[in-house]
Design a protein around this motif. Structure first.
Motif, PDB file in Angstrom:
ATOM      1  N   VAL A 244       0.841  -1.201   0.000  1.00  0.00           N
ATOM      2  CA  VAL A 244       0.000   0.000   0.000  1.00  0.00           C
ATOM      3  C   VAL A 244       0.874   1.248   0.000  1.00  0.00           C
ATOM      4  CG1 VAL A 244      -1.618   1.363   1.383  1.00  0.00           C
ATOM      5  CG2 VAL A 244      -2.016  -1.086   1.040  1.00  0.00           C
ATOM      6  N   GLN A 245       1.909   1.251   0.829  1.00  0.00           N
ATOM      7  CA  GLN A 245       2.803   2.409   0.867  1.00  0.00           C
ATOM      8  C   GLN A 245       3.489   2.600  -0.480  1.00  0.00           C
ATOM      9  OE1 GLN A 245       3.281   4.718   3.560  1.00  0.00           O
ATOM     10  NE2 GLN A 245       4.076   5.747   1.722  1.00  0.00           N
ATOM     11  N   GLN A 246       3.856   1.494  -1.126  1.00  0.00           N
ATOM     12  CA  GLN A 246       4.477   1.613  -2.450  1.00  0.00           C
ATOM     13  C   GLN A 246       3.512   2.251  -3.447  1.00  0.00           C
ATOM     14  OE1 GLN A 246       7.366  -0.634  -4.296  1.00  0.00           O
ATOM     15  NE2 GLN A 246       7.374  -2.340  -2.826  1.00  0.00           N
ATOM     16  N   ARG A 279      -6.073  -3.100  -4.668  1.00  0.00           N
ATOM     17  CA  ARG A 279      -6.208  -3.751  -3.356  1.00  0.00           C
ATOM     18  C   ARG A 279      -7.085  -4.999  -3.451  1.00  0.00           C
ATOM     19  NH1 ARG A 279      -9.224  -2.303   1.690  1.00  0.00           N
ATOM     20  NH2 ARG A 279      -8.003  -3.223   3.390  1.00  0.00           N
ATOM     21  N   GLU A 280      -8.152  -4.922  -4.233  1.00  0.00           N
ATOM     22  CA  GLU A 280      -8.982  -6.117  -4.438  1.00  0.00           C
ATOM     23  C   GLU A 280      -8.158  -7.231  -5.068  1.00  0.00           C
ATOM     24  OE1 GLU A 280     -11.908  -6.908  -3.411  1.00  0.00           O
ATOM     25  OE2 GLU A 280     -12.423  -4.950  -2.573  1.00  0.00           O
ATOM     26  N   ALA A 285      -5.327 -12.509  -4.736  1.00  0.00           N
ATOM     27  CA  ALA A 285      -4.108 -13.321  -4.715  1.00  0.00           C
ATOM     28  C   ALA A 285      -3.907 -13.968  -3.353  1.00  0.00           C
ATOM     29  CB  ALA A 285      -2.897 -12.465  -5.086  1.00  0.00           C
ATOM     30  N   GLU A 286      -4.256 -13.262  -2.287  1.00  0.00           N
ATOM     31  CA  GLU A 286      -4.166 -13.849  -0.951  1.00  0.00           C
ATOM     32  C   GLU A 286      -5.136 -15.022  -0.814  1.00  0.00           C
ATOM     33  OE1 GLU A 286      -2.060 -12.484   2.105  1.00  0.00           O
ATOM     34  OE2 GLU A 286      -1.171 -12.626   0.105  1.00  0.00           O
ATOM     35  N   HIS A 358       1.509  -7.427  -6.485  1.00  0.00           N
ATOM     36  CA  HIS A 358       1.417  -6.636  -5.253  1.00  0.00           C
ATOM     37  C   HIS A 358       1.921  -7.432  -4.047  1.00  0.00           C
ATOM     38  CE1 HIS A 358      -0.451  -3.352  -7.289  1.00  0.00           C
ATOM     39  NE2 HIS A 358      -1.521  -4.041  -7.639  1.00  0.00           N
ATOM     40  N   GLN A 359       1.720  -8.747  -4.063  1.00  0.00           N
ATOM     41  CA  GLN A 359       2.305  -9.570  -3.004  1.00  0.00           C
ATOM     42  C   GLN A 359       3.826  -9.467  -3.031  1.00  0.00           C
ATOM     43  OE1 GLN A 359       0.543 -13.377  -4.070  1.00  0.00           O
ATOM     44  NE2 GLN A 359      -0.786 -13.335  -2.266  1.00  0.00           N
TER      45      GLN A 359
END
Length: 373
Positions: A244-246, A279-280, A285-286, A358-359
């Motif tokens: 998120v920070q990235q 984010r979704e 992926a999670e 993103h992971q």
């Protein structure tokens, strides 16, 4: 185990074997999708060698763990008639337990294959190595012969047959045992309920094996459908802070006039919709990671993730005018990667691929903002 490994050549009263924890089953080709005409699991198992049968049983045993305090495997030649011991209490062999005996023979098991194993467990009990198990279950890929199966289904007849062989001077069953030990075995067997001895049908083994993460990989079957996606929670979780920070850093560079923070970026009119979409995808992926844990062998998801990293890292490290250009270039590229060799690919969507990027950013294996630009 096969005949050479079963320890039949050692007298049942010989040295006891040690117990060792069941290791996590290993797959040399974990995560690779196989193609070809369908072959039924039973047909595949009929072609197994000793090593493949042992590995299959190890996978099946892991499915049994939930019903036991501990599952251990006997090591050494003298297995005492038990390849696998499943303990129901912390008392191990001195408490309630189930015994599993594995036989990998080319033909169905005959009664002559079973009686020596029954003798071993009685000897082990008489000499104080264990209490009798609650059940003694025999597993063989080709099952039992008609006569053997009928005997195992008739406990009183099985007990009589066993005792008759012990009393027969011409029988080789108790050859090499001291007469006092044979007498003690006869005394114990005469008051034992022989319904504890039974065979496990391969169909039942396969039914339980279906619940493991190894089934689809081992038998090249289609993966089960994934559960419906659960939307990302409203509040940011601790475990997603880094990616998120990235993203916030990327948006801040592209829109320096905006005051962007991780907690408020989702509501920003200029970048909020894009951020929420990313984010979704991270949460998809999670969810794929969790699905993989229950559906495919350990390491399958990680190998897919590693290949995605290998497929995009050159573009990540290339020169880009902005972090946003790098981000969009990589997320476009990841959808084009050929990942067809991977076992999970049939249930992976473009959103999952982008979420896995993103992971990777979440653990800094990918960085959207280059320090040199």
């Amino acid at each position: 185990m096969n005949a050479a490994q079963s320890g039949d050549s050692q007298a049942p009263g010989g040295p006891s074997s040690g117990l060792r924890d069941i290791p996590e089953p290993l797959h040399g080709e974990t995560g690779v999708a196989l193609s070809g005409p369908p072959i039924s699991p039973m047909a595949r198992i009929s072609l197994y060698d000793d090593v493949q049968w042992e590995l299959f049983i190890l996978e099946w045993v892991h499915a049994l763990r939930s019903g036991y305090v501990q599952v251990k495997r006997f090591g050494g030649a003298g297995d005492r008639g038990a390849d696998i011991a499943a303990f129901k209490t912390a008392n191990g062999l001195e408490g309630a337990w189930d015994c599993f005996q594995c036989k990998h023979y080319a033909e169905p098991l005959a009664l002559g294959d079973i009686l020596p194993e029954i003798l071993k467990i009685f000897v082990a009990t008489v000499v104080g190595e264990c209490v009798l198990p609650d059940s003694y279950q025999i597993l063989a890929p080709r099952g039992c012969s008609t006569n053997c199966g009928r005997m195992l289904s008739s406990p009183q007849k099985l007990r009589k047959k066993f005792l008759d062989h012990l009393a027969d001077d011409d029988s080789t069953l108790a050859r090499g045992l001291e007469s006092d030990l044979v007498s003690s075995v006869q005394e114990l067997a005469s008051v034992t309920d022989f319904s504890m001895f039974r065979s496990v049908e391969l169909t039942d083994v396969l039914e339980l094996h279906k619940t493991t993460c190894w089934y689809s990989d081992r038998f090249a079957t289609a993966l089960q459908p994934r559960p419906a996606h659960v939307p990302a929670p409203g509040d940011l979780a601790t475990h997603e802070r880094r990616y998120v920070q990235q993203l916030v850093d990327v948006y801040a560079e592209a829109h320096p006039e905006e005051s962007l923070q991780p907690e408020s970026v989702a509501s920003n009119p200029r970048v909020g919709e894009r951020f929420r979409r990313h984010r979704e995808n991270f949460y998809k992926a999670e969810a794929l990671r969790v699905y993989a844990r229950d559906s495919v062998p350990p390491g399958t998801f990680e190998r897919l993730q590693d290949d995605i990293h290998s497929g995009v890292i050159d573009v990540v490290e290339d020169h880009h005018a902005t972090g946003l250009r790098r981000l969009t270039s990589v997320l476009s590229l990841v959808g084009q990667l050929d990942l067809s060799r991977h076992r999970l690919i049939s249930v992976v969507e473009i959103d999952d691929r982008q979420g896995m990027c993103h992971q990777l950013a979440n653990v800094d294996r990918i960085q959207w903002m280059s320090r040199n630009e």
